[in-house]
Each structure stands twice: as C-alpha cells, then as structure tokens.
Design an enzyme around this catalytic site. Structure first.
Site, PDB file in Angstrom:
ATOM      1  CB  SER A  47      -9.362  -3.987 -24.814  1.00  0.00           C
ATOM      2  OG  SER A  47      -8.541  -4.967 -24.233  1.00  0.00           O
ATOM      3  CG  ASP A  76      -2.375   0.356 -24.738  1.00  0.00           C
ATOM      4  OD1 ASP A  76      -2.901  -0.525 -24.062  1.00  0.00           O
ATOM      5  OD2 ASP A  76      -2.977   1.037 -25.593  1.00  0.00           O
ATOM      6  CG  HIS A 101      -5.717  -1.370 -22.210  1.00  0.00           C
ATOM      7  ND1 HIS A 101      -5.160  -1.752 -23.417  1.00  0.00           N
ATOM      8  CD2 HIS A 101      -6.766  -2.222 -22.001  1.00  0.00           C
ATOM      9  CE1 HIS A 101      -5.833  -2.786 -23.909  1.00  0.00           C
ATOM     10  NE2 HIS A 101      -6.809  -3.085 -23.070  1.00  0.00           N
TER      11      HIS A 101
END
Length: 293
Positions: free
Chosen positions: A105, A244, A271
C-alpha cells in the site's frame, strides 16, 4: 527462529525495527508497511518465510506510528522525503547493502518514490503489494467501488466529502463497511498480529494522505508516478487481490508501465493477500526471491 527488536536513531527520534532469522548469504527482505501510519504488525504473518527460505526479514515502524517516535507536535515532518531518509538511514545503520524490498500500500508508494527519485544501489528486486502509481487513479477507482454500495451508504460518503465532516457516525459506519469489503474484515479467527492493538499514526495519515482512502488531500495528493515507472528496470513483482483497494486496473497500470515486471492476482482477497492466503503468498515470495538473488 531468532527474533531481534531494537531502535536506531533517526534525526532527533528513534526508529523501531524487528529482524527475523539470521543474516546469511541471501540478501535480506526489507518490508515497508502501509498507511502512512499503519505499523509493522501485520507483516509478522510472514515470519515463517525467514525459516523456510533461510533468509533474514526486516520490518520496522515508520516515524509517526507503532514503536517508533511519534512527533505529532511537528506534523510538518510527515512527508515522503522524511520517510525515504528514514529508509536510507535504516539501510546504512544495519549495513543493508544488498536487499529485496517489499512495500505494501503506502509502503509500495514509498518504494516507487525511492526507486524513481533516489536511484538506490543494491536493490535486487521489488515486491509491490497492493499499491499504486497514481493517487488520481486510486481515488477514481475507489469512487467507482463506492458505487457498488447501497444508495444510502453512497449518500453518507458523498455528504461527508461535500461537508468535509468525516466524524459523522453514519459516515464512519459506512467507511468501516467499505474497508471491511476491500481491505480485511478482522475477526476472532484473524492471525494474532492482525488482531493485536497497534499504535496507529492518525496524524501521519491525515497529514500525508487524508481523512480516508478515497480522499487523498494531504501532501501526497499529487503523487503521480505512472510515467516514471519506466525508469525502474529492477525486477518487480506486483501482487494484489480481486477485491482489493488496489483494483485490477490500478495493478495493471503498474504492470503495463514497469519494463521488468510480473503480476500475481489473488482470488477472493482484499488489500492483504499475505494475510488471507499466507502460505500461498510465502511460496510465491520464496520462488521470486531465489530467482532474483
């Protein structure tokens, strides 16, 4: 399995780090957590990789969260430059001359910034886990996902964005539902490191990113690296989930623009595929890392 925790000085602060396994002939794997301000905790599900692959893994809490210093009285410090310098400091102090680098991320954004703007030496490979190369595309894709929510939930988000009131209870409930769908719904069956209470970097997140995932208005709002990805010739593995925040379009945009990349899409994952399909993810990493040592 040998686990070691310590801190190193950085600026006037301290960076906490955690190593798993002993340093051997294989380049260590360094992990960059998300957020900004998310902490290293969830990466502990990958500890087994160190033993399975006889490779040291190193994770740390970035400035502003977890067990590292949290200088919230100096919010101006929460910038990409600070976090890149912190990574460089970690590499220098721990003598990490040759490494593999995994960013999840925001951690993937940090890795991309580091590679494109700082041209570091000794990066054997990159693993870009559920990340992004464009804040604008990310926001656009997440607003597309929001349209799959019930009308009244869409309205609560729209109202919060119009009024800039992100503390309203209706909005908070909807945002939690959205994150459960696309990040990870934490239950009693979730791995302990994921369930463990963390010291989150709320100030770091708000200053650098914004009030939520789909409203990037902090100092990273103009993060646009898609056209710079061609500079990265280091082998890059992109991983993402079908559900995601990093939608298939976001992942494919990186894949199409990275000249030496591979993309693995994990079915029925949000995610954090490394949490939802840990064994499968570790096996993928081991094969990748040994191919690019």
């Amino acid at each position: 399995m040998e686990i070691f925790e310590n801190t190193i000085p950085f600026l006037n602060y301290q960076t906490y780090y955690r190593t798993v396994g002993k340093r051997g002939s294989k380049p260590p794997l360094v992990l960059l957590h998300g957020g900004p301000g998310s902490s290293h905790n969830y990466f502990e599900v990958l500890d087994e990789l160190a033993e399975k692959d006889n490779r040291q893994i190193i994770m740390y809490d970035q400035l502003g969260c977890g067990n590292s210093s949290i200088p919230d009285d100096h919010p101006e410090i929460y910038t990409q430059d600070t976090w890149v310098k912190e990574l460089e400091n970690l590499r220098q102090r721990l003598h990490l001359n040759k490494i593999h680098l995994l960013g999840q991320s925001w951690g993937g954004m940090l890795a991309i910034i580091y590679m494109c703007d700082y041209h570091p030496q000794g990066i054997q490979s990159l693993i870009l886990s559920s990340t992004l190369s464009s804040a604008a595309l990310w926001s656009k894709e997440l607003h597309r996902l929001i349209k799959y929510l019930p009308i009244e939930e869409q309205a609560a988000i729209h109202r919060a964005e119009l009024t800039h009131n992100f503390s309203d209870s209706a909005y908070l409930k909807v945002n939690e539902h959205f994150m459960d769908q696309h990040v990870l719904k934490i239950t009693n069956e979730s791995p302990e490191p994921v369930r463990r209470k963390k010291i989150g970097g709320t100030v770091a997140y708000n200053i650098a990113w914004g009030p939520n995932e789909y409203t990037p208005e902090g100092n990273l709002h103009d993060y646009e690296y898609t056209n710079k990805l061609a500079k990265i010739t280091t082998p890059a593995l992109i991983t993402s989930g079908t559900d995601d925040l990093c939608t298939p379009l976001v992942a494919k945009t990186m894949y199409d623009n990275l000249p030496n990349s591979q993309w693995e899409l994990f079915e029925n994952c949000g995610h954090m595929p490394f949490v939802q399909k840990t064994n499968e993810y570790i096996d993928l990493l081991i094969n990748w890392l040994n191919l690019h040592d």
